[in-house]
Design an enzyme around this catalytic site. Structure first.
Site, PDB file in Angstrom:
ATOM      1  N   HIS A  22      12.206  -2.653  -0.265  1.00 20.70           N
ATOM      2  CA  HIS A  22      11.491  -2.457  -1.912  1.00 20.70           C
ATOM      3  C   HIS A  22      12.385  -1.041  -2.468  1.00 20.70           C
ATOM      4  O   HIS A  22      13.062   0.052  -1.572  1.00 20.70           O
ATOM      5  CB  HIS A  22      10.721  -1.601  -0.952  1.00 20.70           C
ATOM      6  CG  HIS A  22       9.242  -1.058  -2.421  1.00 20.70           C
ATOM      7  ND1 HIS A  22       9.421   0.093  -2.724  1.00 20.70           N
ATOM      8  CD2 HIS A  22       8.432  -2.374  -2.736  1.00 20.70           C
ATOM      9  CE1 HIS A  22       8.119  -0.103  -4.036  1.00 20.70           C
ATOM     10  NE2 HIS A  22       7.897  -1.197  -3.800  1.00 20.70           N
TER      11      HIS A  22
ATOM     12  N   GLY B 198       1.095  -2.833  -6.019  1.00 21.12           N
ATOM     13  CA  GLY B 198       1.795  -1.359  -6.088  1.00 21.12           C
ATOM     14  C   GLY B 198       0.109  -0.783  -5.716  1.00 21.12           C
ATOM     15  O   GLY B 198      -0.684  -0.914  -5.277  1.00 21.12           O
ATOM     16  N   GLY B 199      -0.291   0.460  -7.100  1.00 15.36           N
ATOM     17  CA  GLY B 199      -1.207   0.929  -6.772  1.00 15.36           C
ATOM     18  C   GLY B 199      -2.407   0.305  -6.697  1.00 15.36           C
ATOM     19  O   GLY B 199      -3.821   0.286  -6.320  1.00 15.36           O
TER      20      GLY B 199
ATOM     21  N   GLU C 259      10.889  -6.546  -9.516  1.00 16.60           N
ATOM     22  CA  GLU C 259      10.732  -5.397  -9.643  1.00 16.60           C
ATOM     23  C   GLU C 259      11.429  -4.296 -10.514  1.00 16.60           C
ATOM     24  O   GLU C 259      12.443  -3.944  -9.938  1.00 16.60           O
ATOM     25  CB  GLU C 259      10.039  -4.607  -8.407  1.00 16.60           C
ATOM     26  CG  GLU C 259       9.231  -5.304  -7.634  1.00 16.60           C
ATOM     27  CD  GLU C 259       8.407  -4.619  -6.729  1.00 16.60           C
ATOM     28  OE1 GLU C 259       7.320  -4.569  -6.517  1.00 16.60           O
ATOM     29  OE2 GLU C 259       9.185  -3.371  -5.466  1.00 16.60           O
TER      30      GLU C 259
ATOM     31  N   TRP D 219       1.184  -1.245  -0.022  1.00 18.11           N
ATOM     32  CA  TRP D 219       0.146   0.253   0.218  1.00 18.11           C
ATOM     33  C   TRP D 219       0.913   1.923  -0.209  1.00 18.11           C
ATOM     34  O   TRP D 219       0.023   2.113  -0.059  1.00 18.11           O
ATOM     35  CB  TRP D 219      -1.295   0.144   1.198  1.00 18.11           C
ATOM     36  CG  TRP D 219      -2.219  -0.755   1.358  1.00 18.11           C
ATOM     37  CD1 TRP D 219      -1.872  -2.157   0.263  1.00 18.11           C
ATOM     38  CD2 TRP D 219      -3.132  -1.081   2.466  1.00 18.11           C
ATOM     39  NE1 TRP D 219      -3.033  -3.089   0.664  1.00 18.11           N
ATOM     40  CE2 TRP D 219      -3.641  -2.476   1.746  1.00 18.11           C
ATOM     41  CE3 TRP D 219      -3.211  -0.356   3.133  1.00 18.11           C
ATOM     42  CZ2 TRP D 219      -5.109  -3.091   2.696  1.00 18.11           C
ATOM     43  CZ3 TRP D 219      -4.341  -1.054   4.226  1.00 18.11           C
ATOM     44  CH2 TRP D 219      -5.097  -1.807   3.681  1.00 18.11           C
TER      45      TRP D 219
ATOM     46  N   GLU E  53      12.132   2.014  -3.472  1.00 19.95           N
ATOM     47  CA  GLU E  53      11.385   2.984  -3.149  1.00 19.95           C
ATOM     48  C   GLU E  53      12.888   3.593  -2.077  1.00 19.95           C
ATOM     49  O   GLU E  53      13.049   4.254  -1.764  1.00 19.95           O
ATOM     50  CB  GLU E  53      10.463   3.898  -3.267  1.00 19.95           C
ATOM     51  CG  GLU E  53       9.310   3.394  -3.784  1.00 19.95           C
ATOM     52  CD  GLU E  53       7.639   3.029  -4.256  1.00 19.95           C
ATOM     53  OE1 GLU E  53       7.626   3.007  -3.079  1.00 19.95           O
ATOM     54  OE2 GLU E  53       7.568   2.745  -4.993  1.00 19.95           O
TER      55      GLU E  53
END
Ligand code: PEP
Length: 253
Positions: A97, A236-237, A169, A10, A99
Site C-alpha cells: 500500500h 479507504g475513508g 492507486e 480501514w 502508505e
C-alpha cells in the site's frame, strides 16, 4: 468474466467495539450482493481481524489484512505471518500500500517477498501500485507502475500470479478527495493489463482483477466501473461508513 471486487482498507482506525458494529452494518446492507455478484472484503487493523472474521463468518464478506510478513515464524518482533492470518480466517492481504511504501519505507524487493510468501502460504495478495503527483506531472506514471509491478512480481510464475489482485492507486488521489477521472484510471489499467499480458500471457492478463483506489465514493464508482479494465475498487475513508461502503458495493455497471 471478471467478478467485480470491492475491498475496504480501514487503515489505523476503529476499536474493538466499532469494528464489529461496522461490519455487522455492512453485512446487513450488502446481503444481496456480497459474495454473489460482487466480491467484498474488509481489511481491518491486525488486532481486530479475528473479531471481524467471526462477525462476518456467514455473510459472504471476506476479511483481509493490511500487511503481512514474509518469514514463516521466528525472531521477527512485531511481525505477523501468513499462517497466523490464515489461522484466524483471513483470505486476502494488502501488499505495498502506498502508505507502507512512502510512510514506512517499504521497497519493491520487500513487497515482492511478501507477495510471494502470501501466495505460497495460501493468502490472496492485493498488490498496490501507483505514482506520486510529481511523477504524474513528469509523465512518469507508466514507468513507476512498471517498476512496481515488475519488482513486486519478480520470480513469480503465471500459475502463482493467478492468486493476485492488483490495485492501481495514484498516491495523489488517496485520501485527498481528488479521484482520477474514469479515463485517467482506465488508461493506466489498460497499460497494466497489457504489461501483464506480455509478462504472463493473454489468459492470465484477462482473468486478473485490477481495482482502482483513490477517493472512491458512491457518486464516482459507477463511472469508474463502466470502464472495461476497471474491475472494482479499493476504498479507504469511505469504507468506514457502513451506508457509504454498502452503496459502493451495490454500484450498477
Ligand atoms: C486507500 O487507502 O487505499 C484509499 C484508496 O484511500 P481513500 O479511499 O481514502 O482515498
Amino acid at each position: 468474466m471478471r467478478k467485480p471486487f470491492v475491498a475496504g482498507n480501514w487503515k489505523m482506525n476503529m476499536d474493538s467495539h466499532t469494528s464489529v458494529e461496522l461490519v455487522e452494518r455492512i453485512a446487513s446492507g450488502s446481503v444481496e450482493t456480497a459474495g454473489h455478484s460482487v466480491t467484498v472484503a474488509v481489511c481491518p487493523p491486525f488486532v481486530y481481524l479475528q473479531a471481524v472474521a467471526q462477525a462476518l463468518s456467514t455473510s459472504g464478506i471476506a476479511v483481509g489484512a493490511q500487511d503481512v510478513y514474509f518469514e514463516l515464524n521466528g525472531a521477527f518482533t512485531g511481525e505477523i505471518s501468513v499462517s497466523m492470518l490464515k489461522d484466524i480466517g483471513c483470505l486476502y492481504c494488502l501488499c505495498g500500500h502506498s502508505e507502507r511504501r512512502h510512510v514506512i519505507g517499504e521497497t519493491d524487493e520487500l513487497i515482492n517477498k511478501k507477495v510471494a510468501a502470501a501466495i505460497t502460504g495460501g493468502l490472496l495478495p492485493i498488490l498496490c501500485v501507483g505514482e506520486l503527483l510529481e511523477e504524474r506531472e513528469a509523465s512518469q506514471t507508466n514507468e513507476v507502475v512498471t517498476r512496481q509491478i515488475k519488482g513486486g512480481l519478480t520470480g513469480l510464475s503465471a500459475e502463482k500470479v493467478q492468486a493476485l489482485t492488483i490495485a492501481y492507486e495514484p498516491v495523489w488521489a488517496i485520501g485527498t478527495g481528488k479521484t482520477a477521472t474514469a479515463d485517467q484510471a482506465q488508461e493506466v489499467h489498460l497499460f497494466l493489463r497489457e504489461m501483464l499480458e506480455k509478462k504472463f500471457g493473454n489468459k492470465l492478463a484477462k482473468s486478473l482483477r485490477i481495482l482502482y483506489g483513490g477517493s472512491v465514493k458512491p457518486d464516482n464508482i459507477t463511472d469508474l466501473m463502466t470502464m472495461p479494465d476497471i474491475d472494482g475498487a479499493l476504498i479507504g475513508g469511505a469504507s468506514l461508513e457502513p451506508e457509504t461502503f454498502s452503496k459502493i458495493v451495490q454500484f450498477q455497471k
